[in-house]
Design a protein around this motif. Structure first.
Motif, short mmCIF file in Angstrom:
data_model
loop_
_atom_site.label_atom_id
_atom_site.label_comp_id
_atom_site.label_asym_id
_atom_site.label_seq_id
_atom_site.Cartn_x
_atom_site.Cartn_y
_atom_site.Cartn_z
N VAL A 28 0.90 -1.53 0.07
CA VAL A 28 -0.02 0.03 -0.14
C VAL A 28 0.79 1.22 -0.16
O VAL A 28 1.05 2.22 -0.40
CB VAL A 28 -0.99 -0.17 0.96
CG1 VAL A 28 -1.28 1.78 1.21
CG2 VAL A 28 -1.90 -1.03 1.38
N ALA A 29 1.70 1.20 1.33
CA ALA A 29 2.87 2.54 0.91
C ALA A 29 3.42 2.31 -0.37
O ALA A 29 3.68 3.90 -0.93
CB ALA A 29 3.59 2.83 2.14
N VAL A 30 4.13 1.76 -1.26
CA VAL A 30 4.11 2.03 -2.47
C VAL A 30 3.38 2.05 -3.29
O VAL A 30 3.93 3.09 -4.50
CB VAL A 30 5.32 0.34 -3.35
CG1 VAL A 30 4.96 -0.24 -4.92
CG2 VAL A 30 6.32 -0.35 -2.35
N ARG A 31 2.33 1.66 -3.38
CA ARG A 31 1.01 2.63 -4.32
C ARG A 31 0.85 3.82 -4.04
O ARG A 31 0.60 4.31 -4.75
CB ARG A 31 0.09 1.52 -4.10
CG ARG A 31 -1.58 2.36 -4.85
CD ARG A 31 -1.19 1.37 -5.97
NE ARG A 31 -2.81 2.49 -7.24
CZ ARG A 31 -3.65 1.22 -6.90
NH1 ARG A 31 -3.51 0.33 -7.25
NH2 ARG A 31 -4.49 2.20 -7.55
N LEU A 32 0.39 4.39 -2.95
CA LEU A 32 0.77 5.83 -2.69
C LEU A 32 1.63 6.86 -3.08
O LEU A 32 1.59 7.18 -3.52
CB LEU A 32 0.80 5.81 -1.18
CG LEU A 32 -1.00 4.82 -0.78
CD1 LEU A 32 -0.45 5.43 0.83
CD2 LEU A 32 -1.81 5.65 -1.20
N LEU A 33 2.87 5.55 -2.66
CA LEU A 33 4.19 6.50 -3.53
C LEU A 33 4.29 6.98 -5.17
O LEU A 33 4.22 7.93 -5.30
CB LEU A 33 5.42 6.16 -2.84
CG LEU A 33 7.21 6.10 -3.20
CD1 LEU A 33 6.94 7.86 -2.54
CD2 LEU A 33 7.69 5.48 -3.08
N HIS A 34 4.22 5.67 -5.41
CA HIS A 34 4.46 5.36 -6.78
C HIS A 34 2.79 5.81 -7.68
O HIS A 34 3.10 6.50 -9.34
CB HIS A 34 4.17 4.28 -7.60
CG HIS A 34 3.95 4.07 -8.94
ND1 HIS A 34 3.58 2.68 -9.70
CD2 HIS A 34 5.01 3.91 -9.96
CE1 HIS A 34 4.60 2.70 -11.43
NE2 HIS A 34 4.45 3.95 -11.09
N ARG A 35 1.72 6.03 -7.54
CA ARG A 35 0.19 6.64 -7.90
C ARG A 35 -0.14 5.69 -9.16
O ARG A 35 -0.55 6.56 -9.79
CB ARG A 35 0.75 7.95 -7.87
CG ARG A 35 0.10 9.14 -7.72
CD ARG A 35 0.12 10.68 -8.00
NE ARG A 35 -0.85 11.66 -7.03
CZ ARG A 35 -1.31 12.86 -7.29
NH1 ARG A 35 -0.97 13.09 -9.12
NH2 ARG A 35 -1.79 12.88 -7.10
N ALA A 36 0.18 4.65 -9.14
CA ALA A 36 -0.43 3.46 -9.95
C ALA A 36 0.36 2.69 -8.75
O ALA A 36 0.93 1.78 -8.03
CB ALA A 36 0.62 3.16 -11.35
N ALA A 37 -0.73 1.19 -9.71
CA ALA A 37 -0.95 -0.20 -8.82
C ALA A 37 0.92 -1.52 -9.07
O ALA A 37 1.16 -1.95 -8.42
CB ALA A 37 -2.07 -1.14 -8.92
N TRP A 38 1.00 -0.90 -10.55
CA TRP A 38 1.97 -2.29 -11.09
C TRP A 38 2.94 -2.35 -10.07
O TRP A 38 3.71 -3.53 -9.83
CB TRP A 38 2.02 -2.25 -12.57
CG TRP A 38 3.36 -1.22 -13.13
CD1 TRP A 38 2.88 0.30 -13.12
CD2 TRP A 38 4.99 -0.86 -13.15
NE1 TRP A 38 4.47 0.94 -13.45
CE2 TRP A 38 5.08 0.37 -13.16
CE3 TRP A 38 5.84 -2.00 -12.76
CZ2 TRP A 38 6.82 0.38 -13.51
CZ3 TRP A 38 7.03 -1.92 -13.21
CH2 TRP A 38 7.35 -0.70 -13.03
N LEU A 39 3.57 -1.07 -9.41
CA LEU A 39 5.22 -1.65 -8.49
C LEU A 39 4.87 -2.82 -7.31
O LEU A 39 5.22 -3.34 -6.74
CB LEU A 39 5.93 -0.15 -8.47
CG LEU A 39 6.36 0.12 -9.44
CD1 LEU A 39 6.94 1.58 -9.05
CD2 LEU A 39 7.90 -0.87 -9.36
#
Length: 213
Positions: A68-79
């Motif tokens: 979830v933290a990666v999603r918020l940082l990236h603003r996309a889901a694939w990472l």
């Protein structure tokens, strides 16, 4: 000569961040990964002898929180989906390091022979006999294709304190668990750095959260 019109000041995109702010948030996510892995490893040590479901359950929640933290940082889901692969190594390493290290440190090795085998579903139980007679604790294997048969001779490691289950000596590998943990953390670090870079670029362009890139 006519005076040239003054250009309108650039309006920053909504949600855009400075490079320093993006670096700070990226480092925070990297540190969260190390913190989560450390917390679950400590939990596995504290709950040694209790069901593995405790550190496994907590570890799954922490791995999900990192995604979830990666999603918020990236603003996309694939990472965030990509972070699942190293999360598996983090989970296995943090959960299994404590029992593997305990057996390696204080375990007693015995040469045994398998004298009986039982299976219920994918749970295989092997009765062992050693120089002092039949062992009270069986060798347990959960999964398909255990690779053990009645009559096989092997070396097992038992815990004199009775906290950790008996295990095949060839599979006691605390260094391997440390390696799995570090490999998973390396994957998380690369994922967070890539998410920070991509997220910064997306915010500068005014791109909103989506499922793909």
């Amino acid at each position: 000569m006519r005076p040239q019109p003054t250009p309108a000041p650039a309006v920053p995109m909504a949600g855009a961040r400075s490079a320093g702010t993006s670096v700070g948030w990226t480092l925070l996510v990297v540190l969260l990964g190390f913190l989560f892995a450390g917390l679950n490893t400590v939990l596995a040590y504290v709950t040694l002898g209790l069901p593995n479901a405790i550190p496994i359950g907590v570890g799954l929640v922490l791995c999900l929180a990192f995604a979830v933290a990666v999603r918020l940082l990236h603003r996309a889901a694939w990472l965030s989906w990509l972070s699942i692969l190293p999360a598996l190594f983090v989970l296995v390493g943090s959960v299994q390091l404590a029992p593997e290290a305990a057996l390696d440190r204080r375990g007693v090795r015995q040469d045994v022979v398998i004298v009986d085998a039982k299976a219920v579903g994918k749970r295989h139980s092997y009765t062992l006999s050693g120089p002092q007679g039949q062992l009270t604790e069986p060798l347990i294997y959960a999964g398909s294709n255990p690779g053990y048969q009645v009559g096989d001779r092997l070396t097992v490691v038992t815990d004199p304190e009775g906290v950790v289950e008996l295990e095949d000596a060839a599979k006691v590998d605390p260094a391997g668990m440390v390696g799995a943990l570090l490999f998973g953390l390396s994957g998380w670090t690369v994922t967070a750095l890539l998410a920070g870079w991509r997220g910064h670029a997306r915010r500068q362009r005014g791109r909103h959260d989506d499922l793909v890139i």
